[in-house]
Design a protein around this motif. Structure first.
Motif, PDB file in Angstrom:
ATOM      1  N   VAL A 319       0.868  -1.248   0.004  1.00 24.43           N
ATOM      2  CA  VAL A 319      -0.016   0.015   0.098  1.00 24.43           C
ATOM      3  C   VAL A 319       0.968   1.267   0.026  1.00 24.43           C
ATOM      4  O   VAL A 319       0.609   2.363  -0.769  1.00 24.43           O
ATOM      5  N   ILE A 320       1.937   1.300   0.805  1.00 22.61           N
ATOM      6  CA  ILE A 320       2.764   2.530   0.827  1.00 22.61           C
ATOM      7  C   ILE A 320       3.411   2.768  -0.301  1.00 22.61           C
ATOM      8  O   ILE A 320       3.533   3.643  -0.865  1.00 22.61           O
ATOM      9  N   VAL A 321       3.968   1.496  -1.045  1.00 22.34           N
ATOM     10  CA  VAL A 321       4.752   1.570  -1.995  1.00 22.34           C
ATOM     11  C   VAL A 321       3.935   2.364  -3.407  1.00 22.34           C
ATOM     12  O   VAL A 321       4.301   3.222  -4.054  1.00 22.34           O
ATOM     13  N   ASN A 326       1.975   6.853  -6.730  1.00 21.14           N
ATOM     14  CA  ASN A 326       0.642   7.674  -7.277  1.00 21.14           C
ATOM     15  C   ASN A 326       1.165   9.247  -6.815  1.00 21.14           C
ATOM     16  O   ASN A 326       0.831   9.952  -7.652  1.00 21.14           O
ATOM     17  N   LEU A 327       1.853   9.456  -5.481  1.00 16.20           N
ATOM     18  CA  LEU A 327       1.954  10.944  -5.454  1.00 16.20           C
ATOM     19  C   LEU A 327       3.199  11.465  -5.644  1.00 16.20           C
ATOM     20  O   LEU A 327       3.740  12.573  -5.226  1.00 16.20           O
ATOM     21  N   ASN A 328       4.064  10.763  -6.495  1.00 17.18           N
ATOM     22  CA  ASN A 328       5.326  11.135  -6.890  1.00 17.18           C
ATOM     23  C   ASN A 328       6.273  11.352  -6.064  1.00 17.18           C
ATOM     24  O   ASN A 328       6.730  12.471  -6.146  1.00 17.18           O
ATOM     25  N   LYS A 329       6.445  10.462  -5.073  1.00 17.75           N
ATOM     26  CA  LYS A 329       7.431  10.674  -4.097  1.00 17.75           C
ATOM     27  C   LYS A 329       8.374   9.298  -4.122  1.00 17.75           C
ATOM     28  O   LYS A 329       7.652   8.159  -3.989  1.00 17.75           O
ATOM     29  N   LEU A 410      -2.285  13.738 -10.567  1.00 20.98           N
ATOM     30  CA  LEU A 410      -1.762  14.171  -9.270  1.00 20.98           C
ATOM     31  C   LEU A 410      -2.026  15.873  -9.413  1.00 20.98           C
ATOM     32  O   LEU A 410      -1.929  16.387  -8.434  1.00 20.98           O
ATOM     33  N   ALA A 411      -1.807  16.502 -10.381  1.00 17.76           N
ATOM     34  CA  ALA A 411      -1.759  17.917 -10.446  1.00 17.76           C
ATOM     35  C   ALA A 411      -3.103  18.539 -10.562  1.00 17.76           C
ATOM     36  O   ALA A 411      -4.026  17.993 -10.888  1.00 17.76           O
ATOM     37  N   ILE A 412      -3.224  19.611 -10.121  1.00 20.82           N
ATOM     38  CA  ILE A 412      -4.303  20.476 -10.191  1.00 20.82           C
ATOM     39  C   ILE A 412      -4.274  21.557 -11.014  1.00 20.82           C
ATOM     40  O   ILE A 412      -5.111  22.007 -11.756  1.00 20.82           O
ATOM     41  N   ALA A 413      -3.310  22.467 -10.841  1.00 19.23           N
ATOM     42  CA  ALA A 413      -2.977  23.890 -11.603  1.00 19.23           C
ATOM     43  C   ALA A 413      -2.709  23.331 -13.189  1.00 19.23           C
ATOM     44  O   ALA A 413      -2.202  22.079 -13.577  1.00 19.23           O
ATOM     45  N   ARG A 453       7.931   8.452 -12.317  1.00 17.40           N
ATOM     46  CA  ARG A 453       6.605   7.833 -11.747  1.00 17.40           C
ATOM     47  C   ARG A 453       5.902   6.914 -12.464  1.00 17.40           C
ATOM     48  O   ARG A 453       5.206   5.920 -11.985  1.00 17.40           O
ATOM     49  N   ASN A 454       6.338   6.784 -14.025  1.00 20.65           N
ATOM     50  CA  ASN A 454       5.418   6.003 -14.889  1.00 20.65           C
ATOM     51  C   ASN A 454       6.304   4.819 -15.012  1.00 20.65           C
ATOM     52  O   ASN A 454       5.841   3.925 -15.894  1.00 20.65           O
ATOM     53  N   ARG A 455       7.453   4.563 -14.573  1.00 19.83           N
ATOM     54  CA  ARG A 455       8.225   3.433 -14.634  1.00 19.83           C
ATOM     55  C   ARG A 455       8.378   2.893 -16.110  1.00 19.83           C
ATOM     56  O   ARG A 455       8.187   1.674 -16.428  1.00 19.83           O
TER      57      ARG A 455
END
Length: 540
Positions: A319-321, A326-329, A410-413, A453-455
């Motif tokens: 779950v954490i991975v 997803n959150l790009n961290k 992820l992004a809003i702006a 992030r997209n591997r």
């Protein structure tokens, strides 16, 4: 696994320029100076295995007494981050180890980032007063007390916190290090606990305690800050020694991260990245907020296993991975990956499967702890980590597992949404066209992180003119960070990098490259205009 402080000074260890060493199947010749833009490990890997053979998962080694002399060999073996655990050892030892890593980078062409790990407000650590482990026999009687004595007493464990027994009842279970040994509380006299061993086992120095009632952790809040006075002093020390990232222990909520980030920002040290260690029930309850506030996360399975049932660890790790991706961290899977190699030269098959599972989940990095810090075979342990990573990555590419990754907006702006969509599209194009590599030109590494992030199947070569950005990208999955002067023209940048890479035999005519330009290269990311593009180029 406990560690002991090093008492001797760090050796002045130099590798001759002509020296080479076999690490697994990889032979790397270290140079006496940096001869270009790529670190010597990536350069050798590319020359030997080609673009698709380059390892994507990053490898972290905890530096300790067992690997002081082995640091050059670990760097050649693929160590991308050297972790210094400030819980163990003294200032001089830490300083010498960190400076040796910097020397390797400056003189021998490596790119190894430095991470320090804070001690945190570690509640309920017990010590029997000896230097080695002590066996707790079945039905033996033990005293757990916070009273300090000059000499070790038989069947006595000294706890580091006066109120450790507050709220504990007769009949509660006292568990050592997540199950190394178990006791039942038979009597409580003021702050002291008299206990009987119900599951015999080894008691290590500085063992961690947890209390359980009706198969549930007894949760208590003693109101201690996440960062102690010692931690702040350690952070100052790390800043002085030029650390690249700080792993923050026993994070409770996002405010712990924000507090430290504000402190660094006021000192113009935003380049130092903060990794939140997920190792408590409190951190799990605030998981998403903590990940969003941090620059990355470490899944500290050892301490986490003290507070939650062991059978829940695998699902929580996954779950954490996934949430971090997803959150790009960037996310690090740590603790006990190859624990048996602390003593033995080969791992168990179950340990290799555990490493492979973390790689299959697309963790950004996997970490050696005691295996490299105090283990008998640090270089062999790293070689196993590297070989297992490469094999699982190869299988994932063959099975096209990347296509199954969910896409999370992820992004809003609008400018950030454009960047995100460009990187998602770029990775899809790169995979569909089977290009050899992805080039991204970036100032702060933002677009490199979105690509990672997209591997993607091909490796990501991230070119930056900022040394701090290069070090921070060292923890992004599949990213090979390179530093060189960049211009405002993508054509000029591409020609310059191809010329350099061709001169070192890293690319050849006919290689196909997907090129992404980052808007942060020439202007702040908050700017209203967005200049980004995707191109596919063939090397002449």
């Amino acid at each position: 696994m406990a560690t002991s402080a090093a008492t001797s000074s760090f050796p002045s260890y130099l590798i001759p320029a002509s020296a080479s060493r076999r690490q697994g199947s990889h032979r790397i010749r270290a140079s006496s100076s940096v001869e270009g833009v790529m670190d010597v490990v990536s350069e050798a890997e590319l020359r030997e295995k080609g673009f698709m053979g380059m390892r994507k998962t990053k490898l972290i080694c905890t530096v300790g007494p067992a690997c002081l002399d082995a640091l050059p060999a670990l760097a050649r073996g693929g160590m991308g981050v050297a972790r210094v655990n400030l819980c163990h050892g003294g200032r001089e030892w830490h300083r010498a180890a960190m400076r040796e890593v910097r020397r390797l980078n400056e003189e021998e062409g490596f790119c190894v980032s430095l991470m320090v790990d804070t001690e945190g407000s570690q509640l309920l650590v017990a010590d029997h007063g000896g230097s080695a482990s002590v066996k707790a026999e079945d039905r033996s009687e033990w005293l757990f007390t916070s009273k300090k004595t000059e000499k070790a007493r038989p069947s006595t464990m000294h706890v580091n916190f006066d109120k450790f027994s507050e709220g504990i009842l007769v009949g509660d279970e006292l568990v050592i290090d997540g199950g190394m040994a178990t006791f039942v509380v038979t009597e409580k006299i003021r702050n002291d606990l008299h206990c009987k061993c119900t599951d015999p086992g080894l008691l290590l120095p500085r063992a961690k305690l947890s209390f359980w009632r009706d198969r549930k952790l007894v949760e208590r809040n003693f109101g201690l800050p996440t960062l102690s006075a010692k931690d702040w002093a350690d952070i100052e020390f790390g800043i002085t020694e030029g650390v690249d990232c700080i792993a923050l222990s026993f994070v409770k909520d996002a405010n712990d991260i924000k507090h430290l980030k504000t402190y660094l920002s006021r000192r113009s040290l935003e380049h130092i990245k903060i990794f939140a260690k997920i190792e408590s029930l409190e951190s799990l309850k605030n998981l998403k907020d903590i990940i969003e506030a941090s620059d990355g996360v470490m899944v500290a399975r050892g301490d986490l296993g003290v507070q939650i049932p062991l059978e829940q660890i695998p699902a929580i790790q996954e779950v954490i991975v996934e949430l971090c991706r997803n959150l790009n961290k960037p996310v690090i899977v740590a603790s006990q990956l190859l624990e048996s190699m602390v003593e033995y030269p080969t791992p168990t098959r179950a340990e290799v499967a555990d490493v492979s599972e973390a790689v299959r989940q697309y963790a950004d990095a996997i970490m050696l702890s005691a295996e490299s810090a105090i283990g008998a075979y640090p270089e062999k342990a790293l070689s196993v980590l590297r070989a297992a990573s490469e094999r699982m990555e190869s299988w994932s590419r063959e099975e096209n597992m990347q296509r199954l990754l969910p896409q999370y907006q992820l992004a809003i702006a609008l400018p950030d949404r454009i960047s995100e969509q460009i990187c998602t599209s770029a990775v899809e194009m790169a995979n569909n066209l089977a290009v050899d590599a992805i080039f991204v030109y970036t100032k702060h590494g933002h677009m490199a992180s979105l690509l990672s992030r997209n591997r993607p199947n091909p490796p990501i070569f991230a070119f930056t003119d900022d040394a701090n950005s290069r070090k921070s990208m060292n923890l992004y999955w599949g990213v090979i960070p390179l530093q060189l002067p960049l211009s405002k023209s993508m054509d000029d940048n591409f020609k310059q990098t191809i010329k350099l890479l061709k001169s070192k035999g890293s690319v050849k005519p006919g290689d196909s490259v997907l090129v992404v330009a980052d808007s942060d290269l020439n202007q702040p990311r908050a700017a209203s205009s967005v200049f980004q593009s995707i191109q596919v180029r063939l090397v002449d």
